[in-house]
Enzyme design. Structure first.
Site, PDB file in Angstrom:
ATOM      1  N   GLU A 159       0.827  -1.215   0.000  1.00 18.52           N
ATOM      2  CA  GLU A 159       0.000   0.000   0.000  1.00 18.52           C
ATOM      3  C   GLU A 159       0.864   1.269   0.000  1.00 18.52           C
ATOM      4  O   GLU A 159       0.626   2.215   0.755  1.00 18.52           O
ATOM      5  CB  GLU A 159      -0.967  -0.010   1.196  1.00 18.52           C
ATOM      6  CG  GLU A 159      -2.042  -1.077   1.073  1.00 18.52           C
ATOM      7  CD  GLU A 159      -3.148  -0.926   2.098  1.00 18.52           C
ATOM      8  OE1 GLU A 159      -4.278  -1.323   1.792  1.00 18.52           O
ATOM      9  OE2 GLU A 159      -2.899  -0.414   3.201  1.00 18.52           O
ATOM     10  N   GLU A 170      -6.462  -7.768  -0.424  1.00 15.54           N
ATOM     11  CA  GLU A 170      -7.008  -7.744   0.929  1.00 15.54           C
ATOM     12  C   GLU A 170      -8.497  -7.473   0.844  1.00 15.54           C
ATOM     13  O   GLU A 170      -8.919  -6.323   0.697  1.00 15.54           O
ATOM     14  CB  GLU A 170      -6.324  -6.676   1.798  1.00 15.54           C
ATOM     15  CG  GLU A 170      -4.907  -6.991   2.189  1.00 15.54           C
ATOM     16  CD  GLU A 170      -4.338  -5.960   3.160  1.00 15.54           C
ATOM     17  OE1 GLU A 170      -5.146  -5.235   3.801  1.00 15.54           O
ATOM     18  OE2 GLU A 170      -3.107  -5.879   3.273  1.00 15.54           O
TER      19      GLU A 170
END
Length: 593
Positions: A158, A240
């Protein structure tokens, strides 16, 4: 040899399309003797792949050290996954977030003045290369291209959410450097990046030539459309899929709505996308490994990382298990077998009839060091856990004002309690009676920030320190070494017996022994206790705190033997009695309606 590639529309295993139906299962949050059970339960839910982060600081808690055995035996974990017929996705960072202490970045590295954090700074990249060169061969030799089960490896994590003002060229330089290091360590399977399903983050966090994936937990079709704008070809993947959420001390316990989560998962799979359920099994932040967030207020993560996951903290299928299994069965084959029901465990009461004040715990206290200023825990080189600070005060001092407390401190004057200071409340003043004496502060690092710009900040007490009359510069420190508590437990057990129903005045260690059914999972009830840490047979179950929400700590069955189990509790504040109770079921606290 087998091949795994990214095709025009699908992942391709030996040239044949393969949809990854994966679940996150962190080996570092599960007792190693339970790895096989959790992996099997994950497969019975319908997963064909397992995913795990690899926290740098878990394998290298100190500079120059690399642990690859016991709870850190990544190779064994991947081999057990392969034996269960599961592919593997490995996400080695170097930053992982994961509500883990410091996001996995080692505090000993970031304590070095001027070292970069998640950028192309020479010392940071050199440390990453040294770490990956030692760690990644464990993954490389288990790649599908070498007959193993690893099919994807992630670069960074991320990254588009971090330092949004950074120069795009510098971002690309950093990611390119990581790719070179990863490839140089022998990784030849496809590399991926993942970012939140946000246009700006996907743009910032990606790199030409790396396959972009997204993270989200709702509105699957909409989020996949966002991802497709940034990854025009190849398989779509949610790396995710947030099936639940983590808890923070003093907050609510998160329980995901099974129907809503299952519907979003169904939409995702109906769109043909691959998925990694975060978390399939959350597990436990054993020891002092939990991290923290700081978005204006410091919010440390609880010991339980149950996450509301389909497979609960103790391995029991939770409410999401059947819901997700039903959804997966609409799109992919699911085994007919279901997990066996969990056997109940008896309640055990343990008399903790030996006590020792923390200041007398010479088996745990490191050597006292003197300072001409107030040092941080990082200067003391205590990268996690607790530091005992001491300074001499006079009758005229009346109070000590600190720059900041990171993160929780118990203050005593000649062992008389005078204050409890907590970072989330902004406490930084220790009121003193009008007498001279030795001021001691036992300071607990509640978890290093794992997300955002405060990654890498120091722990302990932050100066300067002043009293009403003067600057307070002469300090002494002793770090608590709680990694191996064998000698400490023996020291506590050697003290004269104390009636366990007498109140506990903290900070103090309490110890006792008990018999149990070997292999039976239990939960330590924290009712009646204030705040502290618990060990069973030398294994640290983690932190507890009356602030909640969790009222129990998970006790893995593999820790227990038939006779002579050692229970050790460090109580920081005080307890109604030194009585430990092991119960059959978890109590993770109140939920928000």
């Amino acid at each position: 040899m087998p091949t795994f590639e990214i095709g025009a529309e699908d992942f391709l295993l030996d040239g044949r399309p393969l949809r990854l139906v994966s679940g996150a299962l962190h080996y570092f949050r599960t007792h190693p003797d339970a790895w096989a059970d959790r992996l099997r339960t994950a497969r019975l839910m319908g997963l064909n792949t397992v995913e795990t982060y690899v926290p740098w600081n878990f394998h290298s808690p100190r500079r120059g050290e690399l642990r690859l055995d016991g709870p850190a035996d990544l190779g064994r974990f991947l081999d057990l996954a392969a034996a269960e017929g599961l592919h593997a996705v490995v996400r080695p960072g170097p930053f992982v977030c994961a509500e883990w202490d410091g996001g996995g970045l080692p505090a000993w590295l970031l304590a070095e003045a001027g070292v970069g954090v998640r950028r192309a700074e020479p010392r940071f990249l050199a440390a990453v290369e040294e770490h990956f060169s030692a760690l990644l061969p464990v993954v490389a030799e288990r790649q599908v291209t070498r007959g193993g089960n690893v099919v994807l490896v992630q670069v960074e994590n991320e990254y588009g959410a971090y330092d949004e003002d950074a120069d795009p060229a510098d971002r690309q330089k950093y990611l390119e450097a990581l790719v070179d290091v990863v490839r140089g360590a022998g990784i030849d399977v496809p590399l991926i990046t993942c970012d939140q399903a946000d246009d700006a983050m996907l743009e910032r966090g990606g790199l030409p030539g790396l396959h972009r994936t997204a993270t989200f937990g709702s509105r699957s079709r909409e989020r996949l459309e966002v991802l497709r704008r940034h990854q025009p070809t190849g398989p779509l993947m949610c790396t995710e899929f947030w099936a639940g959420w983590f808890d923070t001390w003093g907050g609510h316990h998160h329980v995901p709505p099974a129907g809503t989560s299952a519907g979003d998962l169904d939409d995702l799979l109906a769109a043909g996308a691959s998925v990694n359920i975060y978390m399939a099994h959350g597990g436990t932040n054993f020891g002092t490994t939990s991290g923290a967030n700081h978005k204006g207020v410091y919010a440390p993560t609880t010991t339980s990382y149950d996450y509301g996951a389909p497979i609960s903290e103790d391995g029991t299928p939770g409410p999401l298990f059947d819901a997700f299994r039903t959804v997966i069965a609409r799109h992919e084959p699911v085994p007919a077998e279901v997990p066996a029901p969990r056997a109940p465990a008896p309640t055990l009461d343990v008399a903790l009839d030996h006590r020792l004040d923390v200041a007398d715990a010479t088996a745990a206290l490191g050597p006292w060091r003197t300072w001409d200023h107030l040092p941080t825990a990082d200067e003391v080189e205590q990268w996690t856990g607790l530091v005992l600070y001491a300074a001499d005060v006079t009758a005229a001092d009346r109070a000590v004002v600190l720059g900041e407390v990171r993160d929780h401190a118990v203050a005593r004057l000649d062992r008389d309690p005078v204050a409890v200071l907590d970072r989330a409340r902004g406490d930084r003043v220790v009121p003193l009676p009008a007498r001279a004496g030795e001021l001691q502060l036992l300071v607990e690092d509640m978890g290093r920030v794992n997300y955002g710009e405060r990654i890498g900040e120091a722990k302990g007490l932050v100066g300067p320190a002043r009293t009403a009359a003067r600057g307070l510069t002469a300090w002494r420190t002793a770090a608590l070494d709680l990694e191996d508590v064998t000698a400490l437990t023996a020291q506590v057990r050697a003290t004269p017996a104390t009636a366990p129903d007498a109140p506990v005045v903290g900070p103090a260690f309490c110890a006792g022994t008990f018999d149990a059914a070997p292999g039976a999972d239990h939960f330590f009830s924290v009712d009646g206790w204030g705040k502290g840490l618990v060990w069973v047979n030398g294994w640290c179950l983690g932190r507890y705190w009356g602030a909640g929400p969790a009222r129990t700590l998970y006790v893995p069955g593999p820790l227990l033997r038939a006779e002579g189990n050692e229970l050790l509790v460090l109580e920081l504040h005080g307890a109604a009695a030194a009585c430990g109770r092991l119960v059959d079921a978890p109590d993770l606290g109140h939920t928000e309606f």
